[in-house]
Design an enzyme around this catalytic site. Structure first.
Site, mmCIF file in Angstrom:
data_model
loop_
_atom_site.group_PDB
_atom_site.id
_atom_site.type_symbol
_atom_site.label_atom_id
_atom_site.label_comp_id
_atom_site.label_asym_id
_atom_site.label_seq_id
_atom_site.Cartn_x
_atom_site.Cartn_y
_atom_site.Cartn_z
ATOM 1 N N THR A 44 0.851 -1.182 0.000
ATOM 2 C CA THR A 44 0.000 0.000 0.000
ATOM 3 C C THR A 44 0.889 1.235 0.000
ATOM 4 O O THR A 44 2.088 1.161 0.258
ATOM 5 C CB THR A 44 -0.916 0.054 1.242
ATOM 6 O OG1 THR A 44 -0.108 0.282 2.407
ATOM 7 C CG2 THR A 44 -1.704 -1.236 1.406
ATOM 8 N N ILE A 108 2.533 -1.134 5.171
ATOM 9 C CA ILE A 108 1.942 0.177 5.452
ATOM 10 C C ILE A 108 3.074 1.185 5.586
ATOM 11 O O ILE A 108 4.110 0.887 6.182
ATOM 12 C CB ILE A 108 1.065 0.154 6.717
ATOM 13 C CG1 ILE A 108 0.337 1.494 6.897
ATOM 14 C CG2 ILE A 108 1.884 -0.181 7.956
ATOM 15 C CD1 ILE A 108 -0.742 1.468 7.974
ATOM 16 N N ILE A 139 6.666 -2.452 7.581
ATOM 17 C CA ILE A 139 6.619 -1.007 7.677
ATOM 18 C C ILE A 139 7.433 -0.437 6.517
ATOM 19 O O ILE A 139 8.611 -0.749 6.364
ATOM 20 C CB ILE A 139 7.209 -0.492 9.011
ATOM 21 C CG1 ILE A 139 6.492 -1.146 10.204
ATOM 22 C CG2 ILE A 139 7.109 1.026 9.063
ATOM 23 C CD1 ILE A 139 5.016 -0.831 10.305
ATOM 24 N N LYS A 140 6.790 0.398 5.704
ATOM 25 C CA LYS A 140 7.478 0.975 4.546
ATOM 26 C C LYS A 140 8.201 2.257 4.955
ATOM 27 O O LYS A 140 7.599 3.182 5.505
ATOM 28 C CB LYS A 140 6.479 1.287 3.421
ATOM 29 C CG LYS A 140 5.932 0.049 2.738
ATOM 30 C CD LYS A 140 4.953 0.401 1.623
ATOM 31 C CE LYS A 140 5.673 0.829 0.371
ATOM 32 N NZ LYS A 140 4.710 0.979 -0.769
ATOM 33 N N ILE A 141 9.489 2.282 4.665
ATOM 34 C CA ILE A 141 10.333 3.444 4.955
ATOM 35 C C ILE A 141 11.025 3.852 3.654
ATOM 36 O O ILE A 141 11.629 3.013 2.982
ATOM 37 C CB ILE A 141 11.380 3.112 6.024
ATOM 38 C CG1 ILE A 141 10.690 2.735 7.346
ATOM 39 C CG2 ILE A 141 12.337 4.285 6.231
ATOM 40 C CD1 ILE A 141 11.645 2.289 8.433
#
Length: 392
Positions: A44, A108, A139-141
């Site tokens: 996402t 996310i 976790i998208k960074i």
């Protein structure tokens, strides 16, 4: 009838969906893609959430409750998006279990406005990890300069990370270094490395869009002959670097402790130029240990007419380097291309995040005035989510 997506999976490419909405969850559409189209993960981003929340009334009951409680806009966005991601994690849990934690992941993204702030990115990553509270979360960074230490620090906490917005080879090498350092710190901190996952999202079609625009402006026959070649060559050379890093002694020591490699994930794989084959960024980027995250339209297109010709990356490196040399010879500055794409990538997600905030603000105001009261369908979706583990 040939199952083309199964062939793609068998060639070592994990098929992931680049989309999520509560409609997709409540209708059972995501689970159907998992069962019937070999979809083994979900990504996402702020743009996806902005569209999802603007298109459906399935959020009305939750917006009504948030408005009644007087929850601020930014926290409401977290509640809405983590609710969907938690639900999606539960839908994808069978893939996670079947793959021993490699697939079945749902991503996310941290607030993109934090892309240049390391400490706040880590704090946001930890907060999202707590809120979703599922082992198959990513976790998208973003892979900005400030994002690199945040990636290491987040992994060191035992949190799985999807590194996003990677466009260039040197930055990709820095991402892999941040991953290795993060796992080494996680091990020192006593975390079980087998539970920590990571992918590196290397963007593809946007590279062609930017380079082709520059080639068209140059206008020579030599320049125009290079259109549509930069993105695939860039990704192929990224895979070469991946194989080098993940065959090193440093990696072998981590693997012996139970670590999984950080797989390259091909992102932005829908074709932007209608002159190009609609599945070109899937067919030309097949190699073991990779992920390709696609919009549903590309998944269906590949299922219909995609061609799995075995490994289409390994052995392509010299040809890819020639593409880069030819681009330089006609006047394309790839360093500037990459810098432009990273800057624009962050700006686009910031704009989408602001759109999301604005949309939720309006929805909360409407709900507070009684215009967004729960309806029967929304209540049914809430019950479905609770049954699926999506309501926590």
């Amino acid at each position: 009838m040939t199952d083309k997506l199964n062939e793609l999976s068998a060639a070592g490419v994990a098929v992931w969906l680049d989309d999520l909405s509560r409609v997709r969850l409540s209708s059972g559409g995501l689970d159907q893609l998992r069962r019937e189209k070999h979809v083994a993960g979900v990504t996402t981003n702020p743009t996806i959430f902005a569209k999802a929340l603007s298109d459906a009334d399935e959020y009305n009951w939750q917006l009504h409750d948030l408005a009644t409680r007087g929850v601020e806009v930014e926290e409401s966005v977290r509640m809405l998006t983590t609710y969907d991601v938690r639900w999606a994690c539960d839908v994808m849990r069978p893939s996670y279990d079947a793959s021993a934690g490699v697939d079945g992941r749902v991503s996310i993204e941290v607030d993109p406005r934090l892309a240049h702030e390391s400490d706040r990115t880590v704090a946001e990553a930890k907060a999202l990890w707590w809120l979703v509270d599922r082992p198959n979360l990513y976790i998208k960074i973003p892979a900005t300069e400030a994002g690199l230490p945040a990636i290491t620090a987040t992994l060191a906490e035992g949190i799985s990370v999807n590194v996003t917005l990677i466009f260039g080879l040197d930055r990709y090498s820095a991402v892999m270094e941040a991953f290795l350092a993060g796992l080494e710190q996680a091990k020192a901190n006593g975390h079980d490395l087998s539970t920590i996952g990571s992918v590196a999202s290397f963007f593809v079609s946007r590279v062609d869009s930017e380079v082709d625009k520059r080639l068209e402006k140059i206008g020579s026959d030599e320049a125009k002959a290079l259109k549509g070649k930069a993105a695939i060559a860039n990704a192929q050379l990224a895979y070469e670097r991946y194989t080098e890093v993940f065959s090193s002694d440093r990696w072998k020591a981590l693997a012996a402790a139970g670590a999984h490699p950080q797989r390259p994930l091909w992102a932005s794989t829908s074709t932007k130029n209608p002159d190009y084959r609609d599945v070109i960024y899937v067919e030309e980027l097949i190699a073991p240990g990779t992920v390709n995250t696609m919009p549903e339209s590309v998944i269906h297109a590949y299922a219909d007419h995609g061609e799995t010709r075995g490994d289409t990356i390994t052995g392509s490196y010299d040809a890819a380097r020639k593409v880069f040399a030819d681009l330089e010879s006609v006047g394309v500055d790839m360093d500037d291309v990459i810098a432009t794409l990273e800057r624009e990538g962050v700006e686009k997600f910031e704009a989408s995040w602001q759109e999301l905030l604005d949309g939720v603000r309006k929805s909360l105001e409407a709900a507070a005035k009684g215009k967004g009261a729960p309806n029967k369908a929304a209540k049914g979706n809430a019950k479905a989510a609770e049954k699926a583990g999506g309501n926590a």
